[in-house]
Scaffold this motif. Structure first.
Motif, short mmCIF file in Angstrom:
data_model
loop_
_atom_site.label_atom_id
_atom_site.label_comp_id
_atom_site.label_asym_id
_atom_site.label_seq_id
_atom_site.Cartn_x
_atom_site.Cartn_y
_atom_site.Cartn_z
N ASP A 1 96.24 44.03 46.92
CA ASP A 1 96.28 43.32 45.65
C ASP A 1 95.58 44.17 44.59
N SER A 2 95.95 44.01 43.32
CA SER A 2 95.33 44.81 42.27
C SER A 2 93.86 44.44 42.05
N THR B 1 101.70 47.78 53.33
CA THR B 1 101.64 46.86 52.19
C THR B 1 100.52 47.25 51.24
N PRO B 2 100.82 47.48 49.97
CA PRO B 2 99.74 47.80 49.01
C PRO B 2 98.76 46.65 48.88
N SER C 1 101.02 42.72 44.80
CA SER C 1 101.82 43.89 45.15
C SER C 1 103.14 43.51 45.82
N THR C 2 103.18 42.34 46.45
CA THR C 2 104.39 41.90 47.14
C THR C 2 104.96 40.60 46.55
N ARG D 1 96.17 47.19 55.02
CA ARG D 1 97.53 47.50 54.58
C ARG D 1 98.36 48.01 55.76
N LYS E 1 106.26 39.14 43.15
CA LYS E 1 106.68 39.38 41.76
C LYS E 1 107.40 38.16 41.18
N ARG F 1 99.23 38.45 47.55
CA ARG F 1 99.05 39.74 46.87
C ARG F 1 100.07 39.95 45.75
#
Length: 368
Positions: free
Chosen positions: A246-247, A243-244, A194-195, A238, A197, A192
């Motif tokens: 994935d975009s 946990t957000p 979101s986690t 989530r 970077k 993901r």
């Protein structure tokens, strides 16, 4: 759709190289009954033996290393002692006529320094702290500790940890393994955006974010043969660590499913919706995910009897995995066949403790 005991759900099939008598699987269920070294007690032998009519049991999530542990009293599969304790369980399941695969688990950021060797920080793709709570040896819960981002040079060590755990699972007599790439644990933390970077070859575009899961699954398949390896995904859950998503969940997971399909794996096991929530088949195109994978598919998440029968009859799923119903119904397959009432589980005994709420639920005949 058929609702009788001759329904496709109760017919034999093969999942990769694993032959099964029916299409009801037991989903992985963390019960926190091992000791703090990750070694199971005698209780676990009886617990799994009682549920062997699932025919395919997917074991509770099992730590591939000390670093991979995020909850107290969860089992491991990386030492001789782990192998010996699991061997007693797999032998009992086989003697009862069932099959069992080991779910390989690394929690990533969902851990606490008190559970790590020498109080080290948990590891993750990026230094982003998780929410929710983890269960500690003190029988209390706390927020996961701030993780540290893995160095690029450490990634191959992780792959080797999975490879070692896969070998250990073979020594322990399992019929295969399932790589846990779901529920917002380490491999899904890489998947993901979101986690994850990262700016190296394991971060950024989807090809990079899915690189580690594919490397891990490839390594495990080299040990077992791809037709005895499954993978678990959860594109829209989530629940763990808040946990957000994935975009672009469909773009990311369709791509990953397509790549996994090229490996010739035994199956794809999917959490269809929010873990511990309602079935979310209407919130994501799981049928297309199955098609992208192209192989055997195990559906999971809040299925009832009729939903499971319909999923098998329509071809949506080759098997349906039930989780919580197996806690209080060791003979769940028989109850589903007969459309018999299901016993309610005591949530207070889900995690930790002894035989109460673990091995003392009665089969249908005894309960009557």
């Amino acid at each position: 759709m058929s609702t009788n005991t001759e329904a496709r759900l109760f017919s034999p099939t093969t999942i990769g190289a694993i032959g099964v008598v029916n299409r009801v699987a037991m989903a992985p269920l963390t019960r926190s009954r091992a000791d703090m070294e990750g070694v199971h007690s005698e209780l676990a032998i009886e617990y799994y033996r009682q549920r062997a009519t699932a025919w395919l049991i997917i074991s509770e999530a099992t730590n591939i290393s000390r670093e991979g542990r995020g909850y107290a009293f969860t089992p491991g599969i990386y030492t001789d002692e782990h192998v010996a304790s699991w061997r007693r369980i797999t032998d009992a399941v086989h003697e009862a006529g069932g099959k069992i695969v080991c779910q390989l688990w690394h929690v990533g950021r969902m851990s606490h320094v008190s559970l790590q060797e020498n109080g080290a920080a948990p590891v993750a793709p990026s230094a982003i702290q998780a929410d929710e709570q983890v269960f500690l040896e003190s029988q209390t819960v706390e927020r996961p500790s701030m993780p540290r981002a893995l160095e690029t040079a450490e990634i191959q060590r992780l792959v080797e940890d999975y490879r070692n755990a896969a070998r250990r699972a073979m020594e322990a007599g399992f019929d295969g393994v399932e790589v846990h790439a779901a529920n917002c644990y380490l491999l899904e933390q890489f998947i993901r955006d979101s986690t994850n970077k990262r700016t190296d070859q394991y971060g950024g575009p989807v090809e990079n974010r899915t690189r580690l899961p594919i490397e891990v699954i490839t390594a495990v398949a080299e040990v077992w043969g791809a037709d005895r390896v499954g993978v678990r995904l959860s594109p829209i859950t989530r629940a763990v660590g808040d946990t957000p998503l994935d975009s672009d969940p469909e773009g990311t997971y369709f791509y990953l499913a397509g790549q996994l399909g090229k490996l010739g794996l035994a199956y794809l096991h999917c959490v269809e919706g929010q873990t511990r929530g309602d079935n979310g088949a209407g919130d994501f195109d799981f049928k297309r995910l199955h098609a992208k994978f192209g192989g055997k598919y195990i559906a999971n998440n809040s299925y009832d009897r009729q939903m499971a029968i319909d999923a098998a009859e329509s071809g949506h799923a080759d098997m349906v995995a039930f989780g919580r119903p197996f806690i209080s119904n060791p003979d769940l397959v028989a109850r589903l066949r007969l459309d018999a009432p299901l016993a309610e589980a005591n949530r207070d005994t889900f995690y930790g403790g002894g035989a109460g709420g673990y091995t003392d639920y009665l089969p249908l005949a005894d309960a009557a």
